[in-house]
Design a protein around this motif. Structure first.
Motif, mmCIF file in Angstrom:
data_model
loop_
_atom_site.group_PDB
_atom_site.id
_atom_site.type_symbol
_atom_site.label_atom_id
_atom_site.label_comp_id
_atom_site.label_asym_id
_atom_site.label_seq_id
_atom_site.Cartn_x
_atom_site.Cartn_y
_atom_site.Cartn_z
ATOM 1 N N GLU A 120 0.813 -1.213 0.000
ATOM 2 C CA GLU A 120 0.000 0.000 0.000
ATOM 3 C C GLU A 120 0.853 1.272 0.000
ATOM 4 O O GLU A 120 0.370 2.332 -0.416
ATOM 5 C CB GLU A 120 -0.942 -0.014 1.204
ATOM 6 N N SER A 121 2.106 1.174 0.437
ATOM 7 C CA SER A 121 2.980 2.350 0.446
ATOM 8 C C SER A 121 3.515 2.674 -0.946
ATOM 9 O O SER A 121 3.685 3.851 -1.288
ATOM 10 C CB SER A 121 4.161 2.129 1.397
ATOM 11 N N PHE A 122 3.796 1.651 -1.732
ATOM 12 C CA PHE A 122 4.465 1.870 -3.014
ATOM 13 C C PHE A 122 3.541 1.707 -4.224
ATOM 14 O O PHE A 122 3.992 1.901 -5.352
ATOM 15 C CB PHE A 122 5.660 0.924 -3.144
ATOM 16 N N PHE A 123 2.268 1.374 -4.003
ATOM 17 C CA PHE A 123 1.291 1.302 -5.089
ATOM 18 C C PHE A 123 0.132 2.248 -4.761
ATOM 19 O O PHE A 123 -0.747 1.899 -3.969
ATOM 20 C CB PHE A 123 0.767 -0.130 -5.268
ATOM 21 N N PRO A 124 0.123 3.439 -5.355
ATOM 22 C CA PRO A 124 -0.939 4.404 -5.059
ATOM 23 C C PRO A 124 -2.335 3.828 -5.318
ATOM 24 O O PRO A 124 -2.581 3.211 -6.351
ATOM 25 C CB PRO A 124 -0.628 5.561 -6.025
ATOM 26 N N ASN A 125 -3.210 4.025 -4.339
ATOM 27 C CA ASN A 125 -4.611 3.597 -4.423
ATOM 28 C C ASN A 125 -4.763 2.094 -4.611
ATOM 29 O O ASN A 125 -5.736 1.621 -5.190
ATOM 30 C CB ASN A 125 -5.350 4.340 -5.544
ATOM 31 N N PRO A 249 -9.172 12.273 -0.221
ATOM 32 C CA PRO A 249 -8.105 11.411 -0.738
ATOM 33 C C PRO A 249 -8.190 9.968 -0.234
ATOM 34 O O PRO A 249 -8.459 9.724 0.944
ATOM 35 C CB PRO A 249 -6.834 12.100 -0.226
ATOM 36 N N VAL A 250 -7.955 9.035 -1.161
ATOM 37 C CA VAL A 250 -7.865 7.623 -0.788
ATOM 38 C C VAL A 250 -6.410 7.221 -0.567
ATOM 39 O O VAL A 250 -6.132 6.148 -0.024
ATOM 40 C CB VAL A 250 -8.498 6.715 -1.863
ATOM 41 N N TRP A 251 -5.480 8.080 -0.999
ATOM 42 C CA TRP A 251 -4.045 7.794 -0.846
ATOM 43 C C TRP A 251 -3.275 9.105 -0.859
ATOM 44 O O TRP A 251 -3.627 10.037 -1.584
ATOM 45 C CB TRP A 251 -3.569 6.896 -1.985
ATOM 46 N N TYR A 252 -2.236 9.186 -0.010
ATOM 47 C CA TYR A 252 -1.418 10.389 0.114
ATOM 48 C C TYR A 252 0.042 10.073 -0.239
ATOM 49 O O TYR A 252 0.580 9.051 0.214
ATOM 50 C CB TYR A 252 -1.449 10.929 1.542
ATOM 51 N N ALA A 253 0.681 10.939 -1.009
ATOM 52 C CA ALA A 253 2.114 10.824 -1.310
ATOM 53 C C ALA A 253 2.905 11.602 -0.264
ATOM 54 O O ALA A 253 2.654 12.789 -0.038
ATOM 55 C CB ALA A 253 2.421 11.365 -2.700
ATOM 56 N N VAL A 254 3.848 10.931 0.389
ATOM 57 C CA VAL A 254 4.613 11.535 1.484
ATOM 58 C C VAL A 254 5.951 12.058 0.960
ATOM 59 O O VAL A 254 6.635 11.391 0.174
ATOM 60 C CB VAL A 254 4.857 10.503 2.610
ATOM 61 N N ASP A 255 6.324 13.234 1.417
ATOM 62 C CA ASP A 255 7.612 13.819 1.045
ATOM 63 C C ASP A 255 8.726 13.063 1.764
ATOM 64 O O ASP A 255 8.803 13.063 2.990
ATOM 65 C CB ASP A 255 7.642 15.300 1.428
ATOM 66 N N THR A 256 9.598 12.422 0.986
ATOM 67 C CA THR A 256 10.739 11.696 1.562
ATOM 68 C C THR A 256 12.055 12.214 0.997
ATOM 69 O O THR A 256 13.065 11.502 0.997
ATOM 70 C CB THR A 256 10.613 10.175 1.310
ATOM 71 N N PHE A 272 6.311 7.088 -2.354
ATOM 72 C CA PHE A 272 6.029 6.500 -1.044
ATOM 73 C C PHE A 272 4.863 7.238 -0.416
ATOM 74 O O PHE A 272 4.817 8.478 -0.429
ATOM 75 C CB PHE A 272 7.263 6.608 -0.150
ATOM 76 N N GLY A 273 3.903 6.484 0.101
ATOM 77 C CA GLY A 273 2.745 7.133 0.707
ATOM 78 C C GLY A 273 1.968 6.201 1.602
ATOM 79 O O GLY A 273 2.466 5.156 2.019
ATOM 80 N N PHE A 274 0.726 6.574 1.876
ATOM 81 C CA PHE A 274 -0.097 5.753 2.768
ATOM 82 C C PHE A 274 -1.550 5.807 2.341
ATOM 83 O O PHE A 274 -2.028 6.793 1.766
ATOM 84 C CB PHE A 274 0.049 6.204 4.226
ATOM 85 N N ASN A 275 -2.252 4.732 2.625
ATOM 86 C CA ASN A 275 -3.668 4.609 2.320
ATOM 87 C C ASN A 275 -4.489 5.220 3.443
ATOM 88 O O ASN A 275 -4.089 5.180 4.607
ATOM 89 C CB ASN A 275 -4.010 3.122 2.169
ATOM 90 N N ARG A 276 -5.631 5.782 3.111
ATOM 91 C CA ARG A 276 -6.464 6.388 4.155
ATOM 92 C C ARG A 276 -7.002 5.335 5.121
ATOM 93 O O ARG A 276 -7.444 5.665 6.218
ATOM 94 C CB ARG A 276 -7.615 7.163 3.538
ATOM 95 N N TYR A 277 -6.959 4.050 4.707
ATOM 96 C CA TYR A 277 -7.386 2.960 5.588
ATOM 97 C C TYR A 277 -6.203 2.382 6.358
ATOM 98 O O TYR A 277 -6.239 1.239 6.792
ATOM 99 C CB TYR A 277 -8.040 1.839 4.776
ATOM 100 N N LEU A 278 -5.138 3.168 6.514
ATOM 101 C CA LEU A 278 -3.905 2.675 7.123
ATOM 102 C C LEU A 278 -4.161 1.976 8.452
ATOM 103 O O LEU A 278 -4.767 2.529 9.363
ATOM 104 C CB LEU A 278 -2.940 3.852 7.346
ATOM 105 N N GLN A 293 2.144 9.829 13.681
ATOM 106 C CA GLN A 293 2.891 8.814 14.432
ATOM 107 C C GLN A 293 2.740 7.436 13.786
ATOM 108 O O GLN A 293 3.695 6.661 13.724
ATOM 109 C CB GLN A 293 2.404 8.787 15.882
ATOM 110 N N LYS A 294 1.552 7.136 13.294
ATOM 111 C CA LYS A 294 1.334 5.859 12.627
ATOM 112 C C LYS A 294 2.157 5.751 11.344
ATOM 113 O O LYS A 294 2.725 4.696 11.044
ATOM 114 C CB LYS A 294 -0.152 5.669 12.310
ATOM 115 N N ILE A 295 2.215 6.850 10.586
ATOM 116 C CA ILE A 295 2.966 6.832 9.335
ATOM 117 C C ILE A 295 4.459 6.679 9.608
ATOM 118 O O ILE A 295 5.161 5.944 8.919
ATOM 119 C CB ILE A 295 2.686 8.116 8.534
#
Length: 380
Positions: A120-125, A249-256, A272-278, A293-295
């Motif tokens: 879920e981190s490396f495949f958007p949505n 948003p169903v998915w967010y791209a995180v600044d790395t 790299f990002g996270f799903n809203r259902y994380l 904190q979860k991310i």
């Protein structure tokens, strides 16, 4: 003397014909285990050739050497085969017991958490849905997870991933895409790219496509913004345009800290990002941790399992998860892109949003933006 000394008397009786049935059976049973006596019987057989077979008054007249030898040999082989089969079954049972002890319920839960977070981190949505694991003898395990993506108001099957483990490490991955392949359509432009003019052509193409698509469709789109925002800042900005929570948003791209990209765009396997259902393990889901904190915890978990994730074959070569985690830990969680899904025409509302730096169009489906009283899927 070619036979066992303690079998001398019974051999003499066997040869001269005075051995009773019990003694014959005893000797034949002994032949199953004794190579020495088996060889002696074999020599007797070889000595009794067709030209030299004894007459009726010969002292070996009662013995059918061929029959005795075959019988003894087959008994010996059957006994050995039975022993080998029993040994193999025993070893497999021990191996299965050890594997079940090694892959405890807690360890399996952690493995599934890492698998889900990595995909879920490396495949958007794309998110995991369902799956199972099968423990193999000698520290092996096979894990399978289903993949879906949200398009409009429905979840569309994407495929399945099958991971093979040995000693808690992924050794191989099999990707079973629903359409035979995964189409790379959602791309982002990281905050480090400042040349907006280079993106104008592609943005124009996006908006023209959205305008030409019919009203009765739903789509997924990826927006990249002019800079990195906190999650709260970005959601507040989007909420001024989005009224329906389903469009958030169903998915967010995180600044790395992506820098010096050979290409302007980064997509699946790089972004790299996270799903809203994380969701993470019980340690975090059961407590009142913030989304940030979860991310951060998710990035740490992935960095701790980086070698195993490389074997999943879901990231581009040379990508360092540890560097991404260290950047997040130092600079905090900030996002610069999102994936949205909903009625296609509604995305035209973002055309005049000056913070949008880049946009790409993903999957497009027929209208499904309505509620159903009952829904489900058949597994057959």
């Amino acid at each position: 003397m070619m036979f066992c000394p303690d079998k001398k008397i019974i051999w003499e009786k066997y040869i001269n014909g005075s051995a009773n049935k019990e003694e014959q059976a005893e000797l034949e049973d002994h032949l199953e285990e004794c190579e020495r006596c088996s060889e002696y019987l074999n020599q007797k057989l070889m000595a009794s050739t067709p030209e030299q077979k004894p007459r009726n008054n010969d002292r070996f007249r009662h013995i059918d050497f061929s029959s005795s030898l075959r019988k003894a040999k087959w008994k010996q082989r059957l006994s050995q085969t039975t022993f080998v089969i029993a040994l193999v079954v025993f070893v497999l049972l021990i191996g299965s017991f050890v594997s079940n002890f090694y892959y405890s319920a807690k360890k399996q839960e952690r493995i599934r958490t890492v698998e889900t977070a990595a995909v879920e981190s490396f495949f958007p949505n794309v998110r995991s849905q369902g799956g199972w694991s099968n423990i193999k003898p000698f520290f092996g395990m096979e894990s399978r997870m289903g993949l879906v993506k949200d398009i409009g108001n429905d979840s569309k099957p994407v495929g399945q991933f099958k991971f093979s483990y040995r000693f808690n490490q992924v050794k191989s991955t099999e990707k079973l895409w629903s359409e035979g392949q995964y189409k790379l359509k959602l791309y982002f432009v990281p905050p480090s790219v400042k040349k907006f003019d280079d993106l104008k052509h592609w943005n124009d193409e996006f908006w023209q496509a959205v305008e030409k698509l019919p009203d009765g469709t739903v789509s997924e789109v990826a927006f990249s913004f002019d800079r990195a925002y906190t999650i709260k800042e970005l959601n507040e900005m989007l909420s001024k345009i989005i009224i329906d929570d389903r469009k958030m948003p169903v998915w967010y791209a995180v600044d790395t800290g992506e820098m010096n990209q050979e290409d302007l765009f980064i997509g699946p396997g790089q972004v790299f990002g996270f799903n809203r259902y994380l969701t993470l393990d019980e340690e975090f889901d059961g407590k009142n941790f913030t989304q940030e904190q979860k991310i951060t915890r998710m990035a740490q978990l992935l960095s701790e399992n980086e070698e195993s994730i490389k074997q999943m074959d879901i990231t581009t070569p040379g990508l360092s998860i540890k560097q991404k985690y260290n950047y997040i830990k130092k600079n905090g969680v900030k996002v610069y892109g999102v994936v949205l899904t909903g009625p296609t025409k509604d995305f035209l509302e973002f055309k005049d949003l000056k913070q949008v730096k880049f946009a790409t169009l993903g999957e497009v489906e027929l209208w499904n933006w309505y509620d159903r009283p009952v829904s489900g899927a058949s597994m057959n």
